[in-house]
Design an enzyme around this catalytic site. Structure first.
Site, PDB file in Angstrom:
ATOM      1  CD1 TRP A   1      39.503  27.122  33.192  1.00  0.00           C
ATOM      2  CD2 TRP A   1      40.903  25.500  33.828  1.00  0.00           C
ATOM      3  NE1 TRP A   1      40.458  27.689  33.997  1.00  0.00           N
ATOM      4  CE2 TRP A   1      41.330  26.714  34.406  1.00  0.00           C
ATOM      5  CE3 TRP A   1      41.642  24.329  34.090  1.00  0.00           C
ATOM      6  CZ2 TRP A   1      42.455  26.798  35.227  1.00  0.00           C
ATOM      7  CZ3 TRP A   1      42.766  24.422  34.911  1.00  0.00           C
ATOM      8  CH2 TRP A   1      43.170  25.639  35.462  1.00  0.00           C
ATOM      9  CG  MET A   2      34.849  27.535  37.321  1.00  0.00           C
ATOM     10  SD  MET A   2      33.441  26.927  38.292  1.00  0.00           S
ATOM     11  CE  MET A   2      34.270  26.535  39.822  1.00  0.00           C
ATOM     12  CG  ASN A   3      40.411  30.579  35.932  1.00  0.00           C
ATOM     13  OD1 ASN A   3      40.021  30.230  34.842  1.00  0.00           O
ATOM     14  ND2 ASN A   3      41.032  31.725  36.099  1.00  0.00           N
ATOM     15  CG  ASP A   4      40.195  34.050  38.682  1.00  0.00           C
ATOM     16  OD1 ASP A   4      40.809  32.994  38.833  1.00  0.00           O
ATOM     17  OD2 ASP A   4      40.744  35.090  38.302  1.00  0.00           O
TER      18      ASP A   4
ATOM     19  CD1 TRP B   1      42.661  29.611  32.441  1.00  0.00           C
ATOM     20  CD2 TRP B   1      43.830  29.912  30.544  1.00  0.00           C
ATOM     21  NE1 TRP B   1      42.612  30.941  32.112  1.00  0.00           N
ATOM     22  CE2 TRP B   1      43.312  31.166  30.962  1.00  0.00           C
ATOM     23  CE3 TRP B   1      44.580  29.857  29.375  1.00  0.00           C
ATOM     24  CZ2 TRP B   1      43.539  32.339  30.255  1.00  0.00           C
ATOM     25  CZ3 TRP B   1      44.797  31.022  28.665  1.00  0.00           C
ATOM     26  CH2 TRP B   1      44.279  32.252  29.108  1.00  0.00           C
TER      27      TRP B   1
ATOM     28  CD  GLN C   1      38.243  34.598  33.872  1.00  0.00           C
ATOM     29  OE1 GLN C   1      39.261  34.581  33.225  1.00  0.00           O
ATOM     30  NE2 GLN C   1      37.222  35.385  33.569  1.00  0.00           N
TER      31      GLN C   1
ATOM     32  NE  ARG D   1      45.948  38.801  35.181  1.00  0.00           N
ATOM     33  CZ  ARG D   1      47.184  38.552  34.726  1.00  0.00           C
ATOM     34  NH1 ARG D   1      47.607  39.072  33.601  1.00  0.00           N
ATOM     35  NH2 ARG D   1      47.997  37.770  35.415  1.00  0.00           N
ATOM     36  CG  ASP D   2      42.152  40.186  37.347  1.00  0.00           C
ATOM     37  OD1 ASP D   2      41.767  39.796  36.223  1.00  0.00           O
ATOM     38  OD2 ASP D   2      43.108  39.676  37.956  1.00  0.00           O
TER      39      ASP D   2
ATOM     40  CB  SER E   1      39.023  37.980  36.659  1.00  0.00           C
ATOM     41  OG  SER E   1      39.045  36.588  36.747  1.00  0.00           O
TER      42      SER E   1
HETATM   43  C1  FRU Z   1      43.670  34.717  38.312  1.00  0.00           C
HETATM   44  C2  FRU Z   1      43.729  35.118  36.844  1.00  0.00           C
HETATM   45  C3  FRU Z   1      43.286  36.563  36.646  1.00  0.00           C
HETATM   46  C4  FRU Z   1      42.862  36.554  35.209  1.00  0.00           C
HETATM   47  C5  FRU Z   1      42.241  35.203  35.063  1.00  0.00           C
HETATM   48  C6  FRU Z   1      42.402  34.577  33.703  1.00  0.00           C
HETATM   49  O1  FRU Z   1      43.531  33.341  38.482  1.00  0.00           O
HETATM   50  O2  FRU Z   1      45.040  34.918  36.321  1.00  0.00           O
HETATM   51  O3  FRU Z   1      44.271  37.518  36.960  1.00  0.00           O
HETATM   52  O4  FRU Z   1      41.966  37.589  34.912  1.00  0.00           O
HETATM   53  O5  FRU Z   1      42.828  34.375  36.044  1.00  0.00           O
HETATM   54  O6  FRU Z   1      41.646  33.396  33.609  1.00  0.00           O
END
Ligand code: FRU
Length: 434
Positions: free
Chosen positions: A13-16, A40, A32, A151-152, A76
């Site tokens: 899985w990959m996100n941000d 996730w 991510q 966060r972030d 993130s």
């Molecule tokens: C956005 C988010 C961020 C968080 C991350 C967790 O897509 O929800 O706010 O840091 O993904 O994977």
């Protein structure tokens, strides 16, 4: 593993996009990452490196949990260079109650978030056991922000120090952005906050505030339940920012960064030539070959012209499509260019594009599997002129449509795109590809 134009992993899985930076002559892009399954879970930072923003090489995992504060994930964050070192800033999460059926998740909202920093001497060596520190502990005062959902961190060098924005919310009703300042990247002081209009959503994720070479300031924010529509959207604003007080004024109404159905959580950095370059995550409803899920859009240049935020295809990608990339790809990318006028249609292997009511419409219903939470199939831009330049970047599971050189962009994930391209647009079609 080499990959060109649209980076994605091949397992998990990959996100941000995270920690995006041009450092020591190379682009580092973290993300991510949950390597074990295409869903996730306990998040690490994956890592990819590129010399040109076109050809990417996947590296070893950079950040993974080692401290109580990040034991359930490295969320993130961003990167800066200081004293030749690569400095990473991220959110560590600690689950207060794990999901009894899956320890990679928590019981909803039962987690605590802190902000952490990590350094690397060269962008390739990451000592997760020795080089981490908590720089901002969990928020203690509910009136300031949310202990769970803050966060972030996005960090940048201002004229007289380092600045950080964090995404948060007030009472789970209204997104907010928190501003911190530091002289040494280790000690951070809260300076100010910006409450967002409650109509924009209950939580602000991944805020990114930056000044462009021409002097304009732009805020990107990813808003949860944007406009109460039940889905999350990334929006952009032109803004005014006073460094001394960290006072942020939004000078425009929010506008989507991308009018397609999947784009989210973009992050920017400065490229080799001083341009502001942005990458964003393309959400996918289901994995490919049951193996991998999540893609990044092509790098885009952010500019403001006449108060409007443009995001155009990065020139390196355009050049590479003409010249030929070196990486081996399973799907060859193509860029089609055409002029659309009122009533004109185009069909890219099943994806329908047309101009009607002075708006560009995109319908992916015949090349997409709608699933709960991912039902959207139709995208529509705001109003455009009589005749519009439309460039269509086609690559495997992703079709990006650039209207008038980035005035609007419409990107959509597709499955099972066919090979043919047809249109009744009057103008010539230019096909540039590998
Ligand atoms: C956005 C988010 C961020 C968080 C991350 C967790 O897509 O929800 O706010 O840091 O993904 O994977």
């Amino acid at each position: 593993m080499a990959r060109s134009v649209h980076f994605h992993i091949t397992k998990g899985w990959m996100n941000d996009p995270n920690g995006f930076i041009y450092y020591k002559g190379e682009y580092h892009l973290f993300y991510q990452y949950f390597p074990y399954a295409p869903e996730w879970g306990t998040i690490c930072w994956g890592h990819a490196v590129s010399k040109d923003l076109v050809n990417w090489d996947q590296q070893e995992i950079a950040l993974f949990p080692t401290l109580p504060e990040d034991q359930n994930g490295c969320f993130s964050g961003s990167a800066v260079e200081a004293d030749g070192q690569l400095r990473l800033f991220y959110t560590g999460v600690h689950y207060d109650e794990v999901d009894p059926t899956n320890i990679n998740k928590c019981v909803p909202d039962h987690l605590t978030s802190a902000q952490l920093a990590m350094s690397s001497p060269d962008g390739y060596t990451f000592d997760n056991f020795a080089n981490k520190a908590v720089i901002i502990p969990p928020i203690g005062d509910p009136a300031l922000g949310d202990r769970v959902h803050t966060r972030d961190p996005k960090v940048w060098r201002g004229s007289d120090g380092w600045y950080m924005v964090l995404g948060s919310n007030v009472d789970r009703k209204q997104g907010e952005i928190l501003f911190y300042r530091s002289d040494d990247l280790a000690h951070w002081t809260f300076v100010n906050r910006k409450l967002m209009d409650p109509g924009y959503g209950w939580m602000c994720e991944c805020p990114d505030l930056f000044a462009l070479p021409g002097g304009d300031t732009v805020l990107l924010a990813s808003m949860m339940d944007y406009m109460g529509q039940g889905h999350d959207e990334s929006v952009c604003f032109t803004a005014g920012f006073d460094e001394a007080t960290c006072d942020l004024k939004l000078l425009s109404e929010p506008r989507l960064v991308d009018y397609g159905c999947d784009f989210y959580a973009p992050q920017t950095t400065t490229d080799e030539a001083g341009r502001r370059v942005m990458m964003g995550w393309m959400r996918m409803p289901e994995p490919v070959d049951n193996k991998w899920i999540g893609m990044f859009c092509a790098p885009r240049v952010v500019e403001v012209r006449d108060g409007h935020v443009y995001t155009s295809l990065h020139p390196n990608v355009r050049e590479a499509l003409i010249k030929k990339t070196l990486a081996t790809t399973t799907h060859r990318p193509y860029l089609f260019s055409l002029q659309l006028s009122e009533g004109n249609h185009a069909n890219v292997g099943g994806l329908r594009i047309w101009q009607e009511g002075h708006r560009i419409h995109v319908d992916r219903s015949s090349v997409y599997h709608a699933k709960p939470g991912y039902e959207h199939v139709l995208s529509v831009t705001p109003e455009v002129g009589d005749t519009n330049k439309v460039e269509i970047l086609v690559h495997g599971h992703l079709v990006e449509i650039y209207v008038n050189n980035g005035q609007y962009v419409v990107s959509n994930i597709v499955y099972g795109l066919g090979g043919s391209f047809t249109t009744d647009a009057n103008a010539e079609i230019t096909v540039i590809g590998l």
